[in-house]
Write a protein that holds these residues in place. Structure first.
Motif, mmCIF file in Angstrom:
data_model
loop_
_atom_site.group_PDB
_atom_site.id
_atom_site.type_symbol
_atom_site.label_atom_id
_atom_site.label_comp_id
_atom_site.label_asym_id
_atom_site.label_seq_id
_atom_site.Cartn_x
_atom_site.Cartn_y
_atom_site.Cartn_z
ATOM 1 N N UNK A 67 -30.078 3.247 40.904
ATOM 2 C CA UNK A 67 -30.775 3.071 39.611
ATOM 3 C C UNK A 67 -30.005 3.803 38.504
ATOM 4 N N UNK A 68 -29.281 3.019 37.706
ATOM 5 C CA UNK A 68 -28.627 3.597 36.526
ATOM 6 C C UNK A 68 -27.488 4.527 36.870
ATOM 7 N N UNK A 69 -26.675 4.152 37.832
ATOM 8 C CA UNK A 69 -25.512 4.965 38.162
ATOM 9 C C UNK A 69 -24.463 4.110 38.854
ATOM 10 N N UNK A 70 -23.219 4.529 38.736
ATOM 11 C CA UNK A 70 -22.131 3.912 39.491
ATOM 12 C C UNK A 70 -21.496 5.038 40.305
ATOM 13 N N UNK A 71 -22.156 5.414 41.406
ATOM 14 C CA UNK A 71 -21.746 6.630 42.106
ATOM 15 C C UNK A 71 -20.295 6.609 42.588
ATOM 16 N N UNK A 72 -19.748 5.416 42.816
ATOM 17 C CA UNK A 72 -18.377 5.344 43.341
ATOM 18 C C UNK A 72 -17.390 5.976 42.372
ATOM 19 N N UNK B 49 -26.575 23.561 25.756
ATOM 20 C CA UNK B 49 -25.534 22.564 26.025
ATOM 21 C C UNK B 49 -25.202 21.942 24.672
ATOM 22 N N UNK B 50 -24.311 22.548 23.933
ATOM 23 C CA UNK B 50 -24.129 22.155 22.535
ATOM 24 C C UNK B 50 -23.555 20.756 22.392
ATOM 25 N N UNK B 51 -24.221 19.953 21.593
ATOM 26 C CA UNK B 51 -23.773 18.584 21.338
ATOM 27 C C UNK B 51 -24.493 17.548 22.174
ATOM 28 N N UNK B 52 -24.986 17.938 23.317
ATOM 29 C CA UNK B 52 -25.633 16.975 24.219
ATOM 30 C C UNK B 52 -27.044 16.684 23.712
ATOM 31 N N UNK B 53 -27.141 15.700 22.838
ATOM 32 C CA UNK B 53 -28.427 15.384 22.207
ATOM 33 C C UNK B 53 -29.503 15.183 23.262
ATOM 34 N N UNK B 54 -30.651 15.773 23.023
ATOM 35 C CA UNK B 54 -31.771 15.623 23.946
ATOM 36 C C UNK B 54 -31.469 16.147 25.336
ATOM 37 N N UNK B 55 -30.466 16.997 25.459
ATOM 38 C CA UNK B 55 -30.053 17.465 26.782
ATOM 39 C C UNK B 55 -30.052 16.293 27.769
ATOM 40 N N UNK B 56 -29.512 15.137 27.315
ATOM 41 C CA UNK B 56 -29.732 13.886 28.027
ATOM 42 C C UNK B 56 -28.830 13.702 29.238
ATOM 43 N N UNK B 57 -28.770 14.700 30.101
ATOM 44 C CA UNK B 57 -27.967 14.560 31.309
ATOM 45 C C UNK B 57 -28.570 15.413 32.405
ATOM 46 N N UNK B 58 -29.264 14.809 33.292
ATOM 47 C CA UNK B 58 -29.884 15.428 34.472
ATOM 48 C C UNK B 58 -31.061 16.327 34.130
ATOM 49 N N UNK C 164 -34.596 4.699 49.934
ATOM 50 C CA UNK C 164 -34.100 5.783 49.092
ATOM 51 C C UNK C 164 -33.878 5.263 47.671
ATOM 52 N N UNK C 165 -34.189 6.101 46.699
ATOM 53 C CA UNK C 165 -33.768 5.786 45.328
ATOM 54 C C UNK C 165 -32.675 6.777 44.942
ATOM 55 N N UNK C 166 -31.532 6.236 44.607
ATOM 56 C CA UNK C 166 -30.384 7.038 44.191
ATOM 57 C C UNK C 166 -30.233 6.790 42.691
ATOM 58 N N UNK C 167 -30.753 7.733 41.927
ATOM 59 C CA UNK C 167 -30.761 7.510 40.477
ATOM 60 C C UNK C 167 -29.591 8.230 39.828
ATOM 61 N N UNK C 168 -29.375 7.923 38.539
ATOM 62 C CA UNK C 168 -28.238 8.541 37.859
ATOM 63 C C UNK C 168 -28.499 8.753 36.386
ATOM 64 N N UNK C 169 -27.419 8.996 35.706
ATOM 65 C CA UNK C 169 -27.448 9.441 34.319
ATOM 66 C C UNK C 169 -28.214 8.520 33.372
ATOM 67 N N UNK C 170 -28.135 7.195 33.632
ATOM 68 C CA UNK C 170 -28.745 6.255 32.679
ATOM 69 C C UNK C 170 -30.241 6.516 32.513
ATOM 70 N N UNK C 171 -30.842 7.055 33.572
ATOM 71 C CA UNK C 171 -32.264 7.371 33.536
ATOM 72 C C UNK C 171 -32.574 8.410 32.446
ATOM 73 N N UNK C 172 -31.609 9.285 32.176
ATOM 74 C CA UNK C 172 -31.811 10.354 31.190
ATOM 75 C C UNK C 172 -31.434 9.929 29.776
ATOM 76 N N UNK D 174 -30.799 8.224 23.108
ATOM 77 C CA UNK D 174 -30.356 6.875 23.456
ATOM 78 C C UNK D 174 -28.846 6.698 23.326
ATOM 79 N N UNK D 175 -28.124 7.297 24.248
ATOM 80 C CA UNK D 175 -26.675 7.100 24.311
ATOM 81 C C UNK D 175 -26.322 5.707 24.857
#
Lengths: 110, 754
Positions: free
Chosen positions: B210-215, B160-169, B331-339, B738-739
C-alpha cells in the motif's frame, strides 16, 4: 569434468542491478562494464490487466563464474548479492535438469 | 509453496567460523551492520574489506546476517565510492567570505566546538535556549543524539526541518501509538534465524503493498526484496499504487488509486469486509474497541462512492477486500504514500482498522508488533528527561497541533518556518542542521525554506559533502563520518549489531561523537560520556552487553513472541493481557484522538488541490502531480556525486504517459517545465505507460554536485526541485502534507530557457 553455469529465474528478476554492480566491484572493471548486464522489456499491456514487465540478465564475456571465489568456498558474487535471489550456480547438467518444467528460466554457460 | 532459493545451495561458507574481523588474501574483512549515512533506513549485514592502508576497497553483504542474507543493493555495493570520494568534507570549516560565496577556512575541531558553544550560549543568554533550533532530516543514525543535544541545551525545538507536516512515517507511528500503543511491521520472518523455513512462521497468503515500492525504497527498516521472497513462496499480491511498479505488474490485483484518496479506499474495504461478514469476530470481540462505530462510519462508504472517489473500478475494490480478508494470514505492507496527504492520519487509522478487524495483528505472517530490539535503546529517543517542563512547553507548533502537543517530542516544521520569518511567538536565531539538506531534498516550498534559513544569524551544518544547504547558509561546516568511519550500534526493529569503524577519512567524526563533543561543551553534566564508546555502552545496557561484547557477539536477533497482547507483554504497568491504550484494546474508535479534539474514527477528506477540491484549476493545470518515487541508485538527495550510481539515472525525470506527451508535443528526453500556481521546475521527460494519462510523476531530491556551488546557482538546486510546486499545508493533527497529490501542467522548455 562437468562445466558450471548460471541458471536464472528471470520471472522474479526486478532489475535492481546488484549483479552488475557486484561483478564490476569484484573485478574492478571500467565504469559500465560487467560480467552480467540486465536488459529491460516493457511494461507492455498484453491482455486485460495483464502486463509484461521484464528484466533479463545476460552473462558477458567478462564473466569468469568467479572461479577464485568459488574455490575459496564462496558463491559467485552475482549469486550472493542478487536481491531477488534468482541466480543459481552449479554444474550445467544439473541446472538443465532443474529447468525442465519451469517457465521463464534461462541457463548461461561459460 | 516450496521455492528453492539460490542461497539454499549447500556451499561450505567460509564465513561461518570467522570472528567479527579476519584477514583474507592480504585484506582485512570486518563484519558488522550498517546505517546511513550514506544509505537508507535498512540495517543490512555487511563485510567491509580494507587494505593495508585501511582504505575501504570492497563491500559485500554478510551471508550470515539473517536480515539481508548476503544480499546487498547497489548503493552499498558502491559504498567505497562514496566513502573515498574526492569531494568529501575532510575538516571542520568556517565561512571565509559572505554566505553563499563558497569560501572556507579550515579550522580545528577544538576551534569549531568552542565557536559553536560560545555562539549558542550567547543566543541563549539573549533570547533563551529556544532560539536555537536543532534540525535533522530523515532518520539517519542521528535522532537520539541530536535530541539529547537539543534538550540538554534547554531548547525544545528539535525538528525535521523542511519536512512539511512531518509527512514521513511520523503520521503512521503516531496513529499507531494513539490507537494501539505500539508499532507494527510486516512480518517477513525476519525474527527467525532460519527465516521462512521456521516452523513457527507462516508465509502470508496475501500481501497488500500500500503506497510503497519497497524494491527501490527499502523503507521503514524493511529489506524491500522480502516481498519477492514472499511472492516466490506463494503470497498473492495486491498493489495499491497510482504507478505501475514492477510489483504492480506482477500483482494479482493492481488498484491504480488516485493519489491522496487512500482513506476512502480503506473505509470502502472495511465496509465490504463487515457487510460480507468476513471479519475476525473473535479478535474483534476480545481485543478491539469501537467496532460498531467503525461499521457505521464505513457504511458511509459504499463501493460505488469509493470507486467514484478513488477512480478504482468497483469490482477491483471488492476483490481486494475479499482477498485480503479471506487470506490467513494476510499482511499489509504500507509505505510513505500513506503519510503524504494532508489528512494522512485518517488513512493510517483506516488501514490499522483493516489489520484489526481481520485479526492480522501480531500473528505469524501478518503485521507483527515490534519491541525495543534486544533491549537496545536509542532510536526511540534519548535525553527527553533533560528538558524541564517550562522549556518544553515553548515547543513551536505545540499550541496549534494536538498530535504535536501529545505525540512525539518534535516541533512542527511548518510553524517553525513561520516562526523564523515572523519572529512569532518568539525570535529564532540559530540552527544546528545535521543530516539534512532541506532546500534540495524533502523541504516543501524550498524558496520559502531558503528565505527562512537566510534570516538566521548563525547556522551549523553537519554533513558528508558540501550541499546547497552548507553553501547557502552555513557559518560552520562539520565533516560527518560515513558508517565505515565510525563505531556504532544498528538496532533495526528486529536485531542489534555493532557497526565497526574500518577506515578514516580526513578528520571526519561520527554524528553521535559530534553531538557528544558539542554537548559536553554546552552542558557537561548531561554528557558524562568520556568517549563515543561510552555512548554505545549506555545505549546497549538493556541488552546486557557492552559495546565491545556486542561487537564480538555479532548479530543479536530479537526474541520475538507473537500475540503479545494475549501474553501480557504490552501493558507495562499491570502486565495484564491487552493493549496499552486507555481501553486496553485496539482502539478503532480512538479515545485519545477524541481527547485531542480529532475525529475518533477514520474518515476521508479530499486532497487540498485536485479535480474535486479545485475544479477551477483543472483547466489550466489538468494533470495530477505525484512526487518522490524512489530510484535504486539514490537515497533522497544523496549519491548524485557517485559516477556508477548516477549512470543508472543521470538526470531528474518526469514520467508522462505517451498520450499526454503526444498531446503536448513532448518527446522522450525533452526537457519539460512542470508548473502550477506555486512555481515551476524542469526535468527530462520519460514517456512511459508506468503512469496513467491523468498523472505525472516527478523525481525529488535533485541537485547537481558537478555544477557551480556559489550563489545564486547553489549546485542548480532550484533547477529541478519539484517541491517548488508543493506548499507547506499540513493536516489538522499537525501531520501530513500533500507531496503526492498536487496539480500541474507540463510543457516543453524552449530554446534559450536552459
Amino acid at each position: 569434468m562437468s562445466r558450471n553455469g548460471l541458471l536464472i529465474d528471470y520471472h522474479y528478476c526486478t532489475g535492481c542491478l546488484s549483479c552488475d554492480f557486484a561483478c564490476n566491484q569484484e573485478f574492478g572493471f571500467p565504469l559500465g562494464q560487467s560480467g552480467m548486464k540486465v536488459a529491460q522489456h516493457g511494461p507492455w499491456l498484453i491482455g486485460e490487466d495483464k502486463w509484461e514487465y521484464l528484466f533479463v540478465p545476460a552473462v558477458t564475456e567478462l564473466c569468469t563464474l568467479c572461479s577464485k571465489r568459488v574455490k575459496s568456498g564462496k558463491l559467485p558474487t552475482c549469486v550472493q548479492h542478487c536481491q531477488a535471489a534468482v541466480i543459481t550456480y552449479g554444474p550445467l547438467e544439473e541446472l538443465a535438469k532443474r529447468m525442465v518444467g519451469k517457465t521463464k528460466h534461462v541457463l548461461f554457460s561459460r | 509453496m516450496e521455492y528453492e532459493d539460490a542461497f539454499e545451495e549447500e556451499l561450505p561458507w567460509i564465513y561461518e567460523k570467522k570472528p567479527w574481523r579476519w584477514e583474507e588474501d592480504g585484506l582485512t574483512v570486518t563484519r558488522g551492520s550498517s546505517f546511513t549515512g550514506p544509505g537508507c533506513h535498512n540495517g543490512c549485514g555487511v563485510l567491509l574489506y580494507t587494505d593495508k592502508d585501511n582504505k575501504l576497497v570492497k563491500v559485500e553483504g554478510d551471508p550470515l546476517n539473517n536480515y539481508n542474507e548476503g544480499r546487498l543493493c547497489i548503493r552499498c555495493l558502491a559504498l567505497k565510492d562514496v566513502v573515498n570520494h574526492p569531494d568529501r568534507l575532510h575538516y571542520p570549516l568556517k565561512r571565509a567570505g559572505a554566505r553563499g560565496e563558497n569560501k572556507w577556512e579550515r579550522i580545528s575541531w577544538d576551534e569549531a566546538v568552542e565557536t559553536i558553544a560560545a555562539k549558542f550560549n550567547k543566543i541563549k543568554a539573549e533570547h533563551g535556549a529556544e532560539a536555537v533550533v536543532f534540525a535533522q532530516g530523515t532518520g539517519r543514525d542521528i535522532a537520539p543524539y541530536i535530541m539529547r543535544l537539543a534538550f540538554s541545551f534547554g531548547s525544545p525545538n528539535y525538528v525535521c526541518y523542511g519536512l512539511a507536516g512531518n509527512a514521513c512515517m511520523i503520521p503512521r507511528l503516531s496513529v499507531q501509538m494513539a490507537t494501539l500503543a505500539c508499532i507494527t511491521m510486516p512480518d517477513y520472518s525476519q525474527y527467525f534465524p532460519d527465516r521462512y523455513d521456521d516452523e513457527e512462521y507462516s508465509v502470508p497468503e496475501c500481501v497488500v503493498i500500500w503506497g510503497t515500492n519497497p524494491l527501490a525504497s527499502n523503507s521503514d527498516g524493511n529489506f524491500g526484496h522480502w516481498t519477492v521472497d514472499a511472492m516466490k513462496r506463494g503470497s498473492r499480491l495486491v498493489v495499491i499504487d497510482p504507478r505501475l511498479t514492477w510489483l504492480a505488474a506482477k500483482a494479482d490485483l493492481w488498484l491504480q488509486v488516485r493519489p491522496g484518496t487512500d482513506a476512502a479506499l480503506a473505509l470502502g474495504m472495511i465496509n465490504i469486509i463487515i457487510q460480507e461478514n468476513l471479519f475476525d469476530r473473535e479478535f474483534v470481540e476480545l481485543w478491539s474497541y469501537g467496532f460498531d462505530a467503525l461499521a457505521e462510519r464505513a457504511a458511509e462508504y459504499p463501493v460505488e462512492k469509493v470507486s467514484a472517489i478513488t477512480w478504482v473500478p468497483q469490482e477491483k475494490i471488492v476483490q481486494a477486500a475479499r482477498l485480503y480478508a479471506q487470506s490467513k494470514p494476510a499482511m499489509i505492507h504500507w509505505g510513505l504514500a500513506v503519510d503524504m496527504t494532508k489528512e494522512s492520519v485518517p488513512i493510517t487509522h483506516g488501514i490499522n482498522a483493516l489489520m484489526t478487524i481481520t485479526g492480522n495483528l501480531d500473528v505469524p505472517g501478518g503485521n507483527v508488533i515490534t519491541e525495543l530490539p534486544c533491549g537496545v535503546a536509542g532510536y526511540y529517543g534519548w535525553g527527553f528527561d533533560l528538558i524541564n517542563r517550562e522549556q518544553f512547553e515553548k515547543r513551536i507548533g505545540m499550541g496549534k497541533y494536538p498530535m504535536i502537543r501529545y505525540g512525539i517530542p518534535l516541533a512542527s516544521p511548518d510553524e517553525m518556518v513561520e516562526a523564523i520569518l515572523t519572529d512569532k511567538p518568539y525570535p529564532i536565531r540559530a540552527m544546528w542542521i545535521q543530516a539534512n539538506n532541506p532546500i534540495a531534498c524533502m523541504g516543501a516550498d524550498p524558496k520559502r525554506t531558503y528565505e527562512s534559513l537566510s534570516k538566521l544569524e548563525f547556522v551549523v551544518v553537519v554533513d558528508l559533502f558540501h550541499t546547497p544547504t552548507t553553501v547557502a547558509f552555513a557559518d560552520i561546516v562539520l565533516p560527518a563520518a560515513a558508517f565505515p568511519e565510525r563505531n556504532g550500534i544498528r538496532a533495526v526493529f528486529y536485531y542489534a549489531q555493532s557497526m565497526n569503524q574500518v577506515t578514516q577519512i580526513g578528520e571526519t567524526k561520527g554524528d553521535a561523537e559530534i553531538c557528544r563533543l558539542v554537548g559536553k561543551a554546552l552542558n557537561p553534566d548531561a554528557w558524562p560520556f568520556e568517549s563515543e564508546e561510552e555512548i554505545w555502552d549506555s545505549l546497549a545496557q538493556g541488552s546486557g552487553l557492552t559495546f565491545k561484547e556486542l561487537q564480538e557477539h555479532g548479530q543479536m536477533i530479537h526474541p520475538n513472541i507473537y500475540r503479545k497482547y494475549a501474553e501480557g507483554r504490552l501493558r507495562m504497568e499491570d502486565d495484564q493481557p491487552g493493549f496499552n491504550t486507555p481501553t486496553g484494546r485496539v482502539e478503532m474508535y480512538s479515545t485519545r484522538m477524541e481527547e485531542f479534539g480529532l475525529d475518533p474514527l477514520p474518515y476521508y477528506e479530499e486532497p487540498p488541490t485536485g479535480p474535486v477540491s479545485t475544479p477551477e484549476l483543472m483547466g489550466e493545470y489538468p494533470l495530477i502531480l505525484t512526487t518522490g518515487g524512489r530510484e535504486q541508485a539514490f537515497f533522497h538527495s544523496e549519491h548524485r556525486q557517485v559516477a556508477s550510481l548516477r549512470a543508472t539515472h543521470p538526470l531528474p525525470e518526469v514520467q508522462i504517459h505517451p498520450e499526454t506527451a503526444k498531446g503536448h508535443g513532448i518527446e522522450a528526453g525533452d526537457w519539460v517545465w512542470i508548473e502550477n500556481p506555486l512555481g515551476r521546475c524542469r526535468q527530462k521527460a520519460s514517456v512511459t505507460n508506468v503512469v496513467p494519462p491523468w498523472l505525472v510523476h516527478a523525481d525529488h531530491g535533485w541537485w547537481f554536485p558537478e555544477e557551480e556551488a556559489a550563489e545564486p546557482h547553489l549546485f542548480g538546486v532550484f533547477t529541478s526541485n519539484v517541491n517548488q510546486l508543493i506548499p507547506y499545508n499540513c493536516g489538522r493533527s499537525g501531520f501530513g502534507n500533500s507531496y503526492k497529490s498536487a496539480v500541474c501542467r507540463v510543457y516543453k522548455v524552449k530554446e534559450g530557457e536552459m
